[in-house]
Scaffold this motif. Structure first.
Motif, PDB file in Angstrom:
ATOM      1  N   ARG A  12      40.827  21.718  -9.392  1.00  0.00           N
ATOM      2  CA  ARG A  12      41.786  22.800  -9.587  1.00  0.00           C
ATOM      3  C   ARG A  12      41.885  23.185 -11.055  1.00  0.00           C
ATOM      4  O   ARG A  12      42.040  24.357 -11.401  1.00  0.00           O
ATOM      5  CB  ARG A  12      43.174  22.382  -9.062  1.00  0.00           C
ATOM      6  N   VAL A  38      41.998  18.382   0.037  1.00  0.00           N
ATOM      7  CA  VAL A  38      41.430  19.322   0.997  1.00  0.00           C
ATOM      8  C   VAL A  38      41.776  18.869   2.406  1.00  0.00           C
ATOM      9  O   VAL A  38      41.622  17.693   2.755  1.00  0.00           O
ATOM     10  CB  VAL A  38      39.894  19.398   0.830  1.00  0.00           C
ATOM     11  N   LEU A  66      41.076  26.957   2.030  1.00  0.00           N
ATOM     12  CA  LEU A  66      41.335  26.762   0.605  1.00  0.00           C
ATOM     13  C   LEU A  66      40.856  28.003  -0.134  1.00  0.00           C
ATOM     14  O   LEU A  66      40.014  28.756   0.342  1.00  0.00           O
ATOM     15  CB  LEU A  66      40.654  25.496   0.092  1.00  0.00           C
ATOM     16  N   SER A 120      38.246  32.671   0.121  1.00  0.00           N
ATOM     17  CA  SER A 120      39.088  31.819   0.950  1.00  0.00           C
ATOM     18  C   SER A 120      38.291  31.433   2.185  1.00  0.00           C
ATOM     19  O   SER A 120      37.619  32.282   2.786  1.00  0.00           O
ATOM     20  CB  SER A 120      40.360  32.578   1.345  1.00  0.00           C
TER      21      SER A 120
END
Length: 220
Positions: free
Chosen positions: A78, A97, A103, A137
């Motif tokens: 991240r 995850v 995600l 995404s």
């Protein structure tokens, strides 16, 4: 998808001072795992394999397995905090995850076909890459390492937008979910600008104005 596995240990000594001591020991990188329904976990990642992993571009767009003292966690990068002037990572943030939840992250764009492009090789075209990555995404199982853009057959004067990109099944371009106004350009092939030769010659020929002749003094 690349297979990245890193070993880590739980950090019990927390705080900025503890992180500094860990970095000075030069064996581990302080980090944190967060997200999901589990509490955040402060960890220390083995330094050598971590630095080797971040040399690979796909590390930042892959699901990573962190083995934390025998317990494996699936994560994505991240954020990496870096030293302001030294080539060092001072802290790493990893997001857990969940295989059943989508995600969102940025993945790189790889432009291919430039060597075979008629527009560039024969028509004096010039490639302008306007975006180096895109936000997507998808479910973890559908996560691509990158998106490929083939320009081998692109005509001179063409601009490609996000909507022109080919994405794998199950992958969504986040910007396009916000409407047509967000269909940004990602690259274009335009005629190379050539400076007018006559203008250059004119600039070279242009000389400073002649210095006025000095007035002769009155004879005495």
């Amino acid at each position: 998808m690349s297979d990245f596995n890193l070993n880590a240990s739980v950090r019990h000594d927390l705080g900025k001072g503890a992180s500094r001591r860990l970095r000075r020991a030069d064996l581990s990188i302080p980090a944190i795992i967060y997200g999901g329904e589990t509490a955040p976990k402060s960890i220390a990642i083995d330094k050598a394999p971590f630095y080797k992993a971040i040399e690979d571009e796909s590390f930042f767009s892959s699901v990573i397995t962190l083995d934390v003292e025998g317990k494996k966690e699936q994560v994505v990068v991240r954020d990496l905090q870096r030293h302001p002037f030294k080539p060092l990572v001072t802290h790493a943030d990893f997001l857990r995850v969940d295989a059943t939840h989508e995600l969102t992250l940025h993945i790189p764009l790889h432009v291919v076909g430039e060597d075979a492009s008629k527009a560039i090789k024969e028509e004096d075209g010039e490639l302008h890459q306007l975006a180096s990555d895109v936000e997507i995404s998808c479910l973890p199982k559908d996560l691509p390492e990158y998106l490929e853009v083939d320009i081998s057959n692109l005509e001179l004067g063409t601009t490609l937008h996000l909507s022109d990109l080919t994405v794998p099944a199950g992958v969504t371009l986040v910007a396009l979910t916000h409407g047509e106004d967000h269909d940004n350009a990602v690259l274009s092939v335009t005629k190379a600008k050539v400076r007018d030769e006559e203008s250059e010659e004119g600039e070279e020929a242009e000389a400073p104005a002649d210095k006025p002749a000095e007035d002769e003094g009155d004879a005495e």
